[in-house]
Design a protein around this motif. Sequence first.
Motif, PDB file in Angstrom:
ATOM      1  N   ALA A  23      17.414  15.937 -17.369  1.00 20.78           N
ATOM      2  CA  ALA A  23      15.736  16.106 -17.386  1.00 20.78           C
ATOM      3  C   ALA A  23      15.820  17.550 -16.681  1.00 20.78           C
ATOM      4  O   ALA A  23      16.162  17.942 -15.642  1.00 20.78           O
ATOM      5  CB  ALA A  23      15.061  15.191 -16.882  1.00 20.78           C
ATOM      6  N   SER A  24      14.537  18.223 -17.194  1.00 18.32           N
ATOM      7  CA  SER A  24      14.079  19.526 -16.757  1.00 18.32           C
ATOM      8  C   SER A  24      12.792  19.657 -16.950  1.00 18.32           C
ATOM      9  O   SER A  24      12.246  19.156 -17.770  1.00 18.32           O
ATOM     10  CB  SER A  24      14.977  20.642 -17.254  1.00 18.32           C
ATOM     11  N   GLY A  25      12.170  20.225 -15.828  1.00 16.57           N
ATOM     12  CA  GLY A  25      10.389  20.445 -15.864  1.00 16.57           C
ATOM     13  C   GLY A  25       9.917  19.158 -15.233  1.00 16.57           C
ATOM     14  O   GLY A  25       8.847  19.145 -15.216  1.00 16.57           O
ATOM     15  N   PHE A  26      10.847  17.995 -14.988  1.00 13.34           N
ATOM     16  CA  PHE A  26       9.957  16.751 -14.252  1.00 13.34           C
ATOM     17  C   PHE A  26      11.221  16.211 -13.778  1.00 13.34           C
ATOM     18  O   PHE A  26      12.210  16.448 -14.066  1.00 13.34           O
ATOM     19  CB  PHE A  26       9.343  16.070 -15.300  1.00 13.34           C
ATOM     20  N   THR A  27      10.893  15.177 -12.829  1.00 11.20           N
ATOM     21  CA  THR A  27      11.793  14.374 -12.055  1.00 11.20           C
ATOM     22  C   THR A  27      11.858  12.787 -12.838  1.00 11.20           C
ATOM     23  O   THR A  27      10.842  12.408 -13.066  1.00 11.20           O
ATOM     24  CB  THR A  27      11.350  14.172 -10.604  1.00 11.20           C
ATOM     25  N   LEU A  28      13.167  12.418 -12.996  1.00  9.15           N
ATOM     26  CA  LEU A  28      13.345  11.228 -13.736  1.00  9.15           C
ATOM     27  C   LEU A  28      12.930  10.076 -12.801  1.00  9.15           C
ATOM     28  O   LEU A  28      12.847   9.013 -13.146  1.00  9.15           O
ATOM     29  CB  LEU A  28      14.533  11.160 -14.119  1.00  9.15           C
ATOM     30  N   ASP A  29      12.698  10.183 -11.509  1.00  2.88           N
ATOM     31  CA  ASP A  29      12.550   9.372 -10.630  1.00  2.88           C
ATOM     32  C   ASP A  29      11.124   8.602 -10.924  1.00  2.88           C
ATOM     33  O   ASP A  29      10.139   9.336 -11.038  1.00  2.88           O
ATOM     34  CB  ASP A  29      12.359  10.153  -9.036  1.00  2.88           C
ATOM     35  N   GLY A  30      10.984   7.468 -11.134  1.00  2.00           N
ATOM     36  CA  GLY A  30       9.573   6.865 -11.554  1.00  2.00           C
ATOM     37  C   GLY A  30       9.600   6.737 -13.055  1.00  2.00           C
ATOM     38  O   GLY A  30       8.678   6.187 -13.574  1.00  2.00           O
ATOM     39  N   TYR A  31      10.661   7.110 -13.772  1.00  2.00           N
ATOM     40  CA  TYR A  31      10.667   7.000 -15.117  1.00  2.00           C
ATOM     41  C   TYR A  31      11.899   6.039 -15.668  1.00  2.00           C
ATOM     42  O   TYR A  31      12.749   5.908 -14.774  1.00  2.00           O
ATOM     43  CB  TYR A  31      11.016   8.336 -15.641  1.00  2.00           C
ATOM     44  N   VAL A  32      11.519   5.419 -16.637  1.00  2.00           N
ATOM     45  CA  VAL A  32      12.652   4.740 -17.412  1.00  2.00           C
ATOM     46  C   VAL A  32      13.244   5.536 -18.372  1.00  2.00           C
ATOM     47  O   VAL A  32      12.618   6.363 -19.058  1.00  2.00           O
ATOM     48  CB  VAL A  32      11.950   3.317 -17.996  1.00  2.00           C
ATOM     49  N   ILE A  33      14.537   5.271 -18.487  1.00  2.00           N
ATOM     50  CA  ILE A  33      15.432   6.237 -19.169  1.00  2.00           C
ATOM     51  C   ILE A  33      15.814   5.198 -20.405  1.00  2.00           C
ATOM     52  O   ILE A  33      16.474   4.075 -19.969  1.00  2.00           O
ATOM     53  CB  ILE A  33      16.858   6.901 -18.445  1.00  2.00           C
ATOM     54  N   GLY A  34      15.711   5.480 -21.431  1.00  2.00           N
ATOM     55  CA  GLY A  34      16.173   4.804 -22.714  1.00  2.00           C
ATOM     56  C   GLY A  34      17.158   5.438 -23.427  1.00  2.00           C
ATOM     57  O   GLY A  34      17.168   6.824 -23.318  1.00  2.00           O
ATOM     58  N   TRP A  35      18.284   4.631 -23.992  1.00  2.00           N
ATOM     59  CA  TRP A  35      19.069   5.379 -25.061  1.00  2.00           C
ATOM     60  C   TRP A  35      19.005   4.564 -26.459  1.00  2.00           C
ATOM     61  O   TRP A  35      18.567   3.412 -26.455  1.00  2.00           O
ATOM     62  CB  TRP A  35      20.526   5.133 -24.705  1.00  2.00           C
ATOM     63  N   PHE A  36      18.853   5.411 -27.447  1.00  2.00           N
ATOM     64  CA  PHE A  36      18.605   4.964 -28.806  1.00  2.00           C
ATOM     65  C   PHE A  36      19.649   5.813 -29.617  1.00  2.00           C
ATOM     66  O   PHE A  36      20.437   6.488 -29.310  1.00  2.00           O
ATOM     67  CB  PHE A  36      17.122   5.482 -29.270  1.00  2.00           C
ATOM     68  N   ARG A  37      19.786   5.060 -30.656  1.00  2.00           N
ATOM     69  CA  ARG A  37      20.962   5.550 -31.742  1.00  2.00           C
ATOM     70  C   ARG A  37      20.146   5.411 -33.135  1.00  2.00           C
ATOM     71  O   ARG A  37      19.613   4.272 -33.280  1.00  2.00           O
ATOM     72  CB  ARG A  37      22.132   5.028 -31.726  1.00  2.00           C
ATOM     73  N   GLN A  38      20.749   6.230 -33.985  1.00  2.00           N
ATOM     74  CA  GLN A  38      20.196   6.173 -35.398  1.00  2.00           C
ATOM     75  C   GLN A  38      21.485   6.434 -36.438  1.00  2.00           C
ATOM     76  O   GLN A  38      22.048   7.786 -36.100  1.00  2.00           O
ATOM     77  CB  GLN A  38      19.285   7.028 -35.845  1.00  2.00           C
ATOM     78  N   ALA A  39      21.898   5.406 -36.997  1.00  2.00           N
ATOM     79  CA  ALA A  39      22.993   5.881 -38.015  1.00  2.00           C
ATOM     80  C   ALA A  39      22.346   6.261 -39.255  1.00  2.00           C
ATOM     81  O   ALA A  39      21.412   5.936 -39.373  1.00  2.00           O
ATOM     82  CB  ALA A  39      23.957   4.416 -38.142  1.00  2.00           C
ATOM     83  N   PRO A  40      23.252   6.908 -39.948  1.00  2.00           N
ATOM     84  CA  PRO A  40      22.924   7.372 -41.391  1.00  2.00           C
ATOM     85  C   PRO A  40      22.376   6.345 -42.086  1.00  2.00           C
ATOM     86  O   PRO A  40      23.006   5.215 -42.368  1.00  2.00           O
ATOM     87  CB  PRO A  40      24.168   8.250 -41.958  1.00  2.00           C
ATOM     88  N   GLY A  41      21.149   6.344 -42.864  1.00  2.00           N
ATOM     89  CA  GLY A  41      20.536   5.576 -43.638  1.00  2.00           C
ATOM     90  C   GLY A  41      20.255   4.047 -42.962  1.00  2.00           C
ATOM     91  O   GLY A  41      19.539   3.427 -43.711  1.00  2.00           O
ATOM     92  N   LYS A  42      19.765   4.251 -41.506  1.00  2.00           N
ATOM     93  CA  LYS A  42      19.619   3.271 -40.886  1.00  2.00           C
ATOM     94  C   LYS A  42      18.376   3.507 -39.846  1.00  2.00           C
ATOM     95  O   LYS A  42      18.255   4.707 -39.702  1.00  2.00           O
ATOM     96  CB  LYS A  42      20.599   2.466 -40.025  1.00  2.00           C
ATOM     97  N   GLU A  43      17.695   2.589 -39.657  1.00  2.00           N
ATOM     98  CA  GLU A  43      16.414   2.813 -38.503  1.00  2.00           C
ATOM     99  C   GLU A  43      16.931   3.202 -37.243  1.00  2.00           C
ATOM    100  O   GLU A  43      18.166   2.616 -36.715  1.00  2.00           O
ATOM    101  CB  GLU A  43      15.651   1.731 -38.732  1.00  2.00           C
ATOM    102  N   ARG A  44      16.314   3.915 -36.360  1.00  2.00           N
ATOM    103  CA  ARG A  44      16.708   3.981 -35.029  1.00  2.00           C
ATOM    104  C   ARG A  44      16.749   2.643 -34.229  1.00  2.00           C
ATOM    105  O   ARG A  44      16.011   1.776 -34.299  1.00  2.00           O
ATOM    106  CB  ARG A  44      15.528   4.976 -34.415  1.00  2.00           C
ATOM    107  N   GLU A  45      17.560   2.735 -33.421  1.00  2.00           N
ATOM    108  CA  GLU A  45      17.749   1.445 -32.963  1.00  2.00           C
ATOM    109  C   GLU A  45      18.000   1.584 -31.233  1.00  2.00           C
ATOM    110  O   GLU A  45      18.536   2.547 -30.762  1.00  2.00           O
ATOM    111  CB  GLU A  45      19.165   0.781 -33.042  1.00  2.00           C
TER     112      GLU A  45
END
Length: 123
Positions: A23-45
């Motif tokens: 992260a840049s421009g803000f601090t991640l402290d106090g923020y939830v971090i999420g990871w997502f993925r999107q495979a070809p032809g599929k919705e984001r998960e």
Amino acid sequence: VQLQAFGGGLVQPGGSLRLSCAASGFTLDGYVIGWFRQAPGKEREGISCIISNSDSAYYADSVKGRFTISRDNAKNTGYLQMDSLRPEDTAVYYCASVHEDLWAGLDGIYDYWGQGTEVTVSS
């Protein structure tokens, strides 16, 4: 305000990769971090998220037991350790964040998104 995800690449089935989310421009402290993925032809998960104090982490069933989310607030960075990778894990992976006061679960709304990093699992 920017998130940058990196660390993707080509890996053989059964292999490991570690993704980072800086992260840049803000601090991640106090923020939830999420990871997502999107495979070809599929919705984001949504696959994983971690609360600011690292006490709580959540995983989608598809990655539970194989992926580990973590964070280092001092480095303003989140991580996703991916082990026992499978061909079906092939996707573009994104990190995102939202203030913990606004967090509504892994599938909730996230305010900040990084560009994707591509992960290909193939022999």
